[in-house]
Design an enzyme around this catalytic site. Structure first.
Site, PDB file in Angstrom:
ATOM      1  CG  LEU A  20      58.422   9.831  53.801  1.00 37.16           C
ATOM      2  CD1 LEU A  20      59.693  10.544  53.344  1.00 37.16           C
ATOM      3  CD2 LEU A  20      58.774   8.753  54.807  1.00 37.16           C
ATOM      4  CB  SER A  21      51.996  12.944  54.830  1.00 39.68           C
ATOM      5  OG  SER A  21      52.395  13.627  53.675  1.00 39.68           O
ATOM      6  CE  LYS A  68      48.992  16.007  44.972  1.00 30.79           C
ATOM      7  NZ  LYS A  68      50.298  16.619  44.773  1.00 30.79           N
ATOM      8  CG  ASP A 104      51.824  20.064  46.099  1.00 30.46           C
ATOM      9  OD1 ASP A 104      52.319  19.627  47.147  1.00 30.46           O
ATOM     10  OD2 ASP A 104      51.020  19.417  45.401  1.00 30.46           O
ATOM     11  N   GLY A 127      59.065  19.558  32.975  1.00 30.83           N
ATOM     12  CA  GLY A 127      57.901  18.762  33.363  1.00 30.83           C
ATOM     13  C   GLY A 127      56.633  19.555  33.105  1.00 30.83           C
ATOM     14  NE  ARG A 151      58.254  11.325  28.526  1.00 26.45           N
ATOM     15  CZ  ARG A 151      58.035  10.329  29.365  1.00 26.45           C
ATOM     16  NH1 ARG A 151      58.977   9.404  29.555  1.00 26.45           N
ATOM     17  NH2 ARG A 151      56.900  10.240  30.025  1.00 26.45           N
TER      18      ARG A 151
HETATM   19  P1  ATR Z   1      52.972  14.803  38.708  1.00 28.19           P
HETATM   20  O1  ATR Z   1      51.519  15.074  38.962  1.00 28.19           O
HETATM   21  O2  ATR Z   1      53.697  14.244  39.890  1.00 28.19           O
HETATM   22  O3  ATR Z   1      53.674  15.970  38.115  1.00 28.19           O
HETATM   23  P2  ATR Z   1      52.537  13.500  36.135  1.00 28.19           P
HETATM   24  O4  ATR Z   1      51.330  14.303  35.916  1.00 28.19           O
HETATM   25  O5  ATR Z   1      52.511  12.051  35.789  1.00 28.19           O
HETATM   26  O6  ATR Z   1      53.005  13.569  37.662  1.00 28.19           O
HETATM   27  O7  ATR Z   1      53.752  14.214  35.356  1.00 28.19           O
HETATM   28  C1  ATR Z   1      55.015  13.661  35.295  1.00 28.19           C
HETATM   29  C2  ATR Z   1      55.948  14.557  34.483  1.00 28.19           C
HETATM   30  O8  ATR Z   1      57.215  13.918  34.436  1.00 28.19           O
HETATM   31  C3  ATR Z   1      55.517  14.775  33.045  1.00 28.19           C
HETATM   32  O9  ATR Z   1      55.952  16.052  32.631  1.00 28.19           O
HETATM   33  C4  ATR Z   1      56.293  13.669  32.317  1.00 28.19           C
HETATM   34  O10 ATR Z   1      56.546  13.933  30.961  1.00 28.19           O
HETATM   35  P3  ATR Z   1      55.451  13.562  29.813  1.00 28.19           P
HETATM   36  O11 ATR Z   1      54.470  14.685  29.813  1.00 28.19           O
HETATM   37  O12 ATR Z   1      56.248  13.472  28.580  1.00 28.19           O
HETATM   38  O13 ATR Z   1      54.849  12.240  30.227  1.00 28.19           O
HETATM   39  C5  ATR Z   1      57.591  13.702  33.072  1.00 28.19           C
HETATM   40  N1  ATR Z   1      58.344  12.444  32.988  1.00 28.19           N
HETATM   41  C6  ATR Z   1      58.081  11.281  33.632  1.00 28.19           C
HETATM   42  N2  ATR Z   1      58.993  10.350  33.308  1.00 28.19           N
HETATM   43  C7  ATR Z   1      59.859  10.938  32.444  1.00 28.19           C
HETATM   44  C8  ATR Z   1      61.048  10.497  31.748  1.00 28.19           C
HETATM   45  N3  ATR Z   1      61.520   9.256  31.893  1.00 28.19           N
HETATM   46  N4  ATR Z   1      61.673  11.394  30.959  1.00 28.19           N
HETATM   47  C9  ATR Z   1      61.217  12.652  30.819  1.00 28.19           C
HETATM   48  N5  ATR Z   1      60.107  13.128  31.422  1.00 28.19           N
HETATM   49  C10 ATR Z   1      59.443  12.294  32.239  1.00 28.19           C
END
Ligand code: ATR
Length: 270
Positions: A20-21, A68, A104, A127, A151
């Site tokens: 959407l940027s 990034k 960000d 996260g 997770r």
């Molecule tokens: P971004 O750069 O947008 O933060 P990323 O580096 O892929 O994207 O990180 C995604 C985050 O969402 C991670 O913390 C991931 O958890 P894991 O480290 O266990 O992979 C978390 N995440 C994504 N899907 C998830 C889910 N279904 N349940 C719990 N955590 C989730």
């Protein structure tokens, strides 16, 4: 009107067609009478893209997934915050010198600041990816007491270590008190809108709950939080503020935040 004087800006990423940027930044240019145009480029080869940016004199660039981190060695200077985070989401082309920034971090802090002070507050960030990292550095800078939950425990502990923060397993979130709860995962994002990243019981009245997911605008987490008496901050605010910060870096002018927000909210509600 686009002419031979118009300055070019863009987002580079892969995928990028959902971004959407372009809508948001072109609305900002129109609102402020800036002679600029903002496009989206699907980029596989970051090195070739940066070569092109230099060659064509593109003035400002947003960098998104998956570039990034990999963009960093191609730039001339990296701002201190972006260096600490280890990721760049914005490039400023200053007469041929490419500088990398991370907005960000600023976007999250600014969106949160509309609803609450951060200094001395117990902040839970769920996260451990790039978004959590950028938000974490912003909150740490503002004096928040951070706990990371994730997770994958190993990744969560590693981010907690870098932020000098604590780690808490997802299964233990109910045993602690939080002032601010931030979802920095993709849980709840369309099409899987039935996902909620934390147990409902921690959404207690008076707590501030923020979600980085902006599609849908009201995620299940935010809906439950509002029902239970929490203050909420949605992902659109963070997205708009990170874009407003980019606009200011590129043009040196105040960003038309409400026009940018209106454009993004309208597009998301179609
Ligand atoms: P971004 O750069 O947008 O933060 P990323 O580096 O892929 O994207 O990180 C995604 C985050 O969402 C991670 O913390 C991931 O958890 P894991 O480290 O266990 O992979 C978390 N995440 C994504 N899907 C998830 C889910 N279904 N349940 C719990 N955590 C989730």
């Amino acid at each position: 009107m686009i002419s031979s004087h118009t300055n070019t800006f863009c987002v580079i990423g892969d995928p990028v067609r959902h971004s959407l940027s372009p809508l948001m930044h072109n609305a900002a240019f129109k609102e402020t009478g800036t002679d600029g145009v903002y496009l989206a480029f699907e980029v596989k080869d970051i090195s070739a893209a940066i070569y092109g940016i230099r060659g064509l004199g593109i003035l400002g660039v947003s960098v998104t997934i998956p570039h990034k981190v990999s963009v960093i060695p191609h730039l001339d200077e990296i701002d201190k915050t972006a260096r600490q985070i280890g990721a760049v989401n914005t490039i400023v082309n200053d007469r041929g010198k490419l500088r990398g920034y991370n907005t960000d971090c600023f976007g999250a802090s600014k969106a949160l600041a509309e609803k609450t002070e951060v200094q001395g507050k117990r902040v839970l960030i769920v996260g451990a990816g790039g978004a959590a990292r950028a938000i974490g550095f912003g909150i740490a800078e503002k004096g928040g007491i951070i706990t990371i939950s994730n997770r994958t425990e190993e990744k969560g502990r590693s981010l907690a270590h870098d932020l000098q923060a604590s780690f808490c397993g997802l299964e233990d979130l109910e045993s602690k008190d939080w002032d601010i709860i931030i979802n920095a995962t993709s849980v709840g994002m369309a099409p899987k809108i039935e996902g909620c990243p934390v147990p409902e019981s921690i959404l207690q009245p008076g707590r501030v709950v923020m979600d980085i997911v902006y599609n849908p605008q009201e995620t299940l987490l935010l809906k439950k939080a509002a029902q239970r008496g929490c203050e909420t901050v949605d992902g659109v605010s963070m997205f708009v503020y990170q874009g407003a910060c980019q606009f200011e870096l590129w043009t040196g002018r105040d960003a038309p935040v409400s026009a940018m927000e209106k454009t993004v909210r309208r597009a998301l509600s179609l």
